[in-house]
Design a protein around this motif. Structure first.
Motif, PDB file in Angstrom:
ATOM      1  N   ALA A  91       1.476  24.775  13.555  1.00 47.48           N
ATOM      2  CA  ALA A  91       0.794  25.783  14.367  1.00 47.48           C
ATOM      3  C   ALA A  91      -0.525  25.284  14.959  1.00 47.48           C
ATOM      4  O   ALA A  91      -1.089  25.923  15.848  1.00 47.48           O
ATOM      5  N   THR A  92      -1.014  24.156  14.495  1.00 51.42           N
ATOM      6  CA  THR A  92      -2.292  23.633  14.971  1.00 51.42           C
ATOM      7  C   THR A  92      -2.081  22.693  16.154  1.00 51.42           C
ATOM      8  O   THR A  92      -1.344  21.721  16.039  1.00 51.42           O
ATOM      9  N   PRO A  93      -2.728  22.974  17.284  1.00 46.81           N
ATOM     10  CA  PRO A  93      -2.633  22.040  18.416  1.00 46.81           C
ATOM     11  C   PRO A  93      -3.291  20.708  18.064  1.00 46.81           C
ATOM     12  O   PRO A  93      -4.422  20.668  17.585  1.00 46.81           O
ATOM     13  N   ILE A  94      -2.556  19.636  18.294  1.00 50.13           N
ATOM     14  CA  ILE A  94      -3.077  18.288  18.087  1.00 50.13           C
ATOM     15  C   ILE A  94      -2.914  17.563  19.417  1.00 50.13           C
ATOM     16  O   ILE A  94      -1.804  17.266  19.838  1.00 50.13           O
ATOM     17  N   MET A 139       0.841  -1.183   0.000  1.00 50.58           N
ATOM     18  CA  MET A 139       0.000   0.000   0.000  1.00 50.58           C
ATOM     19  C   MET A 139       0.881   1.239   0.000  1.00 50.58           C
ATOM     20  O   MET A 139       1.864   1.315   0.711  1.00 50.58           O
ATOM     21  N   ALA A 140       0.515   2.238  -0.787  1.00 49.23           N
ATOM     22  CA  ALA A 140       1.281   3.476  -0.844  1.00 49.23           C
ATOM     23  C   ALA A 140       1.108   4.259   0.454  1.00 49.23           C
ATOM     24  O   ALA A 140       0.078   4.180   1.113  1.00 49.23           O
ATOM     25  N   ALA A 141       2.153   4.997   0.789  1.00 51.15           N
ATOM     26  CA  ALA A 141       2.091   5.810   2.006  1.00 51.15           C
ATOM     27  C   ALA A 141       1.071   6.931   1.814  1.00 51.15           C
ATOM     28  O   ALA A 141       0.970   7.519   0.744  1.00 51.15           O
ATOM     29  N   LEU A 142       0.319   7.207   2.863  1.00 48.39           N
ATOM     30  CA  LEU A 142      -0.661   8.287   2.812  1.00 48.39           C
ATOM     31  C   LEU A 142       0.041   9.617   3.017  1.00 48.39           C
ATOM     32  O   LEU A 142       0.966   9.727   3.810  1.00 48.39           O
ATOM     33  N   ARG A 143      -0.401  10.643   2.293  1.00 49.44           N
ATOM     34  CA  ARG A 143       0.180  11.961   2.505  1.00 49.44           C
ATOM     35  C   ARG A 143      -0.429  12.565   3.761  1.00 49.44           C
ATOM     36  O   ARG A 143      -1.562  12.226   4.134  1.00 49.44           O
ATOM     37  N   ALA A 144       0.336  13.424   4.396  1.00 55.76           N
ATOM     38  CA  ALA A 144      -0.138  14.044   5.634  1.00 55.76           C
ATOM     39  C   ALA A 144      -1.337  14.936   5.341  1.00 55.76           C
ATOM     40  O   ALA A 144      -1.425  15.573   4.290  1.00 55.76           O
ATOM     41  N   VAL A 145      -2.262  14.976   6.274  1.00 57.18           N
ATOM     42  CA  VAL A 145      -3.454  15.813   6.155  1.00 57.18           C
ATOM     43  C   VAL A 145      -3.054  17.266   6.361  1.00 57.18           C
ATOM     44  O   VAL A 145      -2.390  17.604   7.334  1.00 57.18           O
ATOM     45  N   LYS A 146      -3.460  18.141   5.441  1.00 55.10           N
ATOM     46  CA  LYS A 146      -3.234  19.574   5.588  1.00 55.10           C
ATOM     47  C   LYS A 146      -4.466  20.163   6.262  1.00 55.10           C
ATOM     48  O   LYS A 146      -5.572  20.120   5.720  1.00 55.10           O
ATOM     49  N   ILE A 147      -4.281  20.664   7.458  1.00 54.65           N
ATOM     50  CA  ILE A 147      -5.385  21.231   8.236  1.00 54.65           C
ATOM     51  C   ILE A 147      -5.579  22.686   7.831  1.00 54.65           C
ATOM     52  O   ILE A 147      -4.637  23.478   7.872  1.00 54.65           O
ATOM     53  N   LEU A 148      -6.787  23.034   7.437  1.00 56.45           N
ATOM     54  CA  LEU A 148      -7.081  24.401   6.999  1.00 56.45           C
ATOM     55  C   LEU A 148      -7.079  25.361   8.187  1.00 56.45           C
ATOM     56  O   LEU A 148      -7.317  24.960   9.331  1.00 56.45           O
ATOM     57  N   PRO A 149      -6.816  26.652   7.916  1.00 55.06           N
ATOM     58  CA  PRO A 149      -6.675  27.638   9.004  1.00 55.06           C
ATOM     59  C   PRO A 149      -7.905  27.817   9.893  1.00 55.06           C
ATOM     60  O   PRO A 149      -7.777  28.231  11.034  1.00 55.06           O
ATOM     61  N   HIS A 150      -9.094  27.512   9.397  1.00 53.14           N
ATOM     62  CA  HIS A 150     -10.293  27.691  10.234  1.00 53.14           C
ATOM     63  C   HIS A 150     -10.384  26.635  11.335  1.00 53.14           C
ATOM     64  O   HIS A 150     -11.181  26.776  12.253  1.00 53.14           O
ATOM     65  N   VAL A 151      -9.561  25.584  11.271  1.00 54.21           N
ATOM     66  CA  VAL A 151      -9.542  24.559  12.315  1.00 54.21           C
ATOM     67  C   VAL A 151      -8.568  25.009  13.397  1.00 54.21           C
ATOM     68  O   VAL A 151      -7.400  25.253  13.133  1.00 54.21           O
ATOM     69  N   LYS A 152      -9.058  25.154  14.601  1.00 49.49           N
ATOM     70  CA  LYS A 152      -8.250  25.697  15.698  1.00 49.49           C
ATOM     71  C   LYS A 152      -7.596  24.624  16.559  1.00 49.49           C
ATOM     72  O   LYS A 152      -6.610  24.895  17.247  1.00 49.49           O
ATOM     73  N   GLU A 153      -8.123  23.393  16.526  1.00 48.66           N
ATOM     74  CA  GLU A 153      -7.580  22.330  17.376  1.00 48.66           C
ATOM     75  C   GLU A 153      -8.101  20.979  16.900  1.00 48.66           C
ATOM     76  O   GLU A 153      -9.235  20.863  16.462  1.00 48.66           O
ATOM     77  N   ILE A 154      -7.249  19.969  17.022  1.00 44.67           N
ATOM     78  CA  ILE A 154      -7.637  18.578  16.790  1.00 44.67           C
ATOM     79  C   ILE A 154      -7.424  17.835  18.102  1.00 44.67           C
ATOM     80  O   ILE A 154      -6.397  17.998  18.749  1.00 44.67           O
ATOM     81  N   ARG A 155      -8.424  17.030  18.500  1.00 47.57           N
ATOM     82  CA  ARG A 155      -8.284  16.189  19.695  1.00 47.57           C
ATOM     83  C   ARG A 155      -8.599  14.754  19.322  1.00 47.57           C
ATOM     84  O   ARG A 155      -9.583  14.496  18.626  1.00 47.57           O
ATOM     85  N   ILE A 156      -7.777  13.853  19.807  1.00 48.12           N
ATOM     86  CA  ILE A 156      -7.983  12.436  19.564  1.00 48.12           C
ATOM     87  C   ILE A 156      -8.119  11.752  20.918  1.00 48.12           C
ATOM     88  O   ILE A 156      -7.208  11.839  21.739  1.00 48.12           O
ATOM     89  N   HIS A 157      -9.265  11.124  21.160  1.00 51.28           N
ATOM     90  CA  HIS A 157      -9.506  10.394  22.406  1.00 51.28           C
ATOM     91  C   HIS A 157      -9.406   8.905  22.108  1.00 51.28           C
ATOM     92  O   HIS A 157      -9.964   8.434  21.115  1.00 51.28           O
ATOM     93  N   LYS A 215       1.981  16.483  12.369  1.00 45.73           N
ATOM     94  CA  LYS A 215       2.467  17.646  13.134  1.00 45.73           C
ATOM     95  C   LYS A 215       3.464  18.467  12.319  1.00 45.73           C
ATOM     96  O   LYS A 215       3.449  19.697  12.382  1.00 45.73           O
ATOM     97  N   LYS A 216       4.319  17.820  11.545  1.00 48.39           N
ATOM     98  CA  LYS A 216       5.272  18.551  10.689  1.00 48.39           C
ATOM     99  C   LYS A 216       4.542  19.375   9.630  1.00 48.39           C
ATOM    100  O   LYS A 216       4.962  20.481   9.310  1.00 48.39           O
ATOM    101  N   LYS A 269       1.837   5.759  13.168  1.00 46.28           N
ATOM    102  CA  LYS A 269       2.274   5.870  11.775  1.00 46.28           C
ATOM    103  C   LYS A 269       2.229   7.286  11.214  1.00 46.28           C
ATOM    104  O   LYS A 269       3.030   7.627  10.339  1.00 46.28           O
ATOM    105  N   HIS A 270       1.268   8.098  11.674  1.00 46.74           N
ATOM    106  CA  HIS A 270       0.996   9.360  10.980  1.00 46.74           C
ATOM    107  C   HIS A 270       1.150  10.630  11.816  1.00 46.74           C
ATOM    108  O   HIS A 270       1.124  11.728  11.265  1.00 46.74           O
ATOM    109  N   TYR A 271       1.284  10.516  13.134  1.00 45.46           N
ATOM    110  CA  TYR A 271       1.314  11.723  13.969  1.00 45.46           C
ATOM    111  C   TYR A 271       2.480  12.646  13.613  1.00 45.46           C
ATOM    112  O   TYR A 271       2.295  13.860  13.494  1.00 45.46           O
TER     113      TYR A 271
END
Length: 95
Positions: free
Chosen positions: A47-50, A1-19, A42-43, A36-38
């Motif tokens: 600027a987006t809190p994860i 399987m090909a590697a997934l590209r990192a998700v680009k978070i748009l500026p209107h998103v202020k925070e991502i939380r993973i529970h 983050k790179k 695998k992807h954190y």
């Protein structure tokens, strides 16, 4: 399987939380996703809190907090890491 590209978070998103739970089978995909992807996530979005929140017995969910306090969450229980990647893409692209 090909590697997934990192998700680009748009500026209107202020925070991502993973529970997630540290041990449950329902959170296995989330643990794999983080492993695998954190770093690439983050790179790509320094600027987006994860935030990663671990709690015993919790059902795994991914939250995106948008502008004006609007918060959206999706249950990722029993999903594979690649599917969680798709879910996250959907959460951060919507406005």
């Amino acid at each position: 399987m090909a590697a997934l590209r990192a998700v680009k978070i748009l500026p209107h998103v202020k925070e991502i939380r993973i529970h997630l739970c540290q041990k449950s089978d329902a959170s296995k995909g989330v643990r794999d996703f983080i492993e695998k992807h954190y770093i690439d996530l983050k790179k790509t979005n320094p600027a987006t809190p994860i935030l990663i929140r671990e709690c015993s017995g919790v059902l795994p969910k991914v939250y995106a907090r948008h502008e004006k306090g609007v918060e959206v969450n999706v249950s990722v229980s029993n999903l594979a890491a690649e599917k969680i990647h798709s879910v996250l893409e959907g959460l951060v692209q919507k406005k």
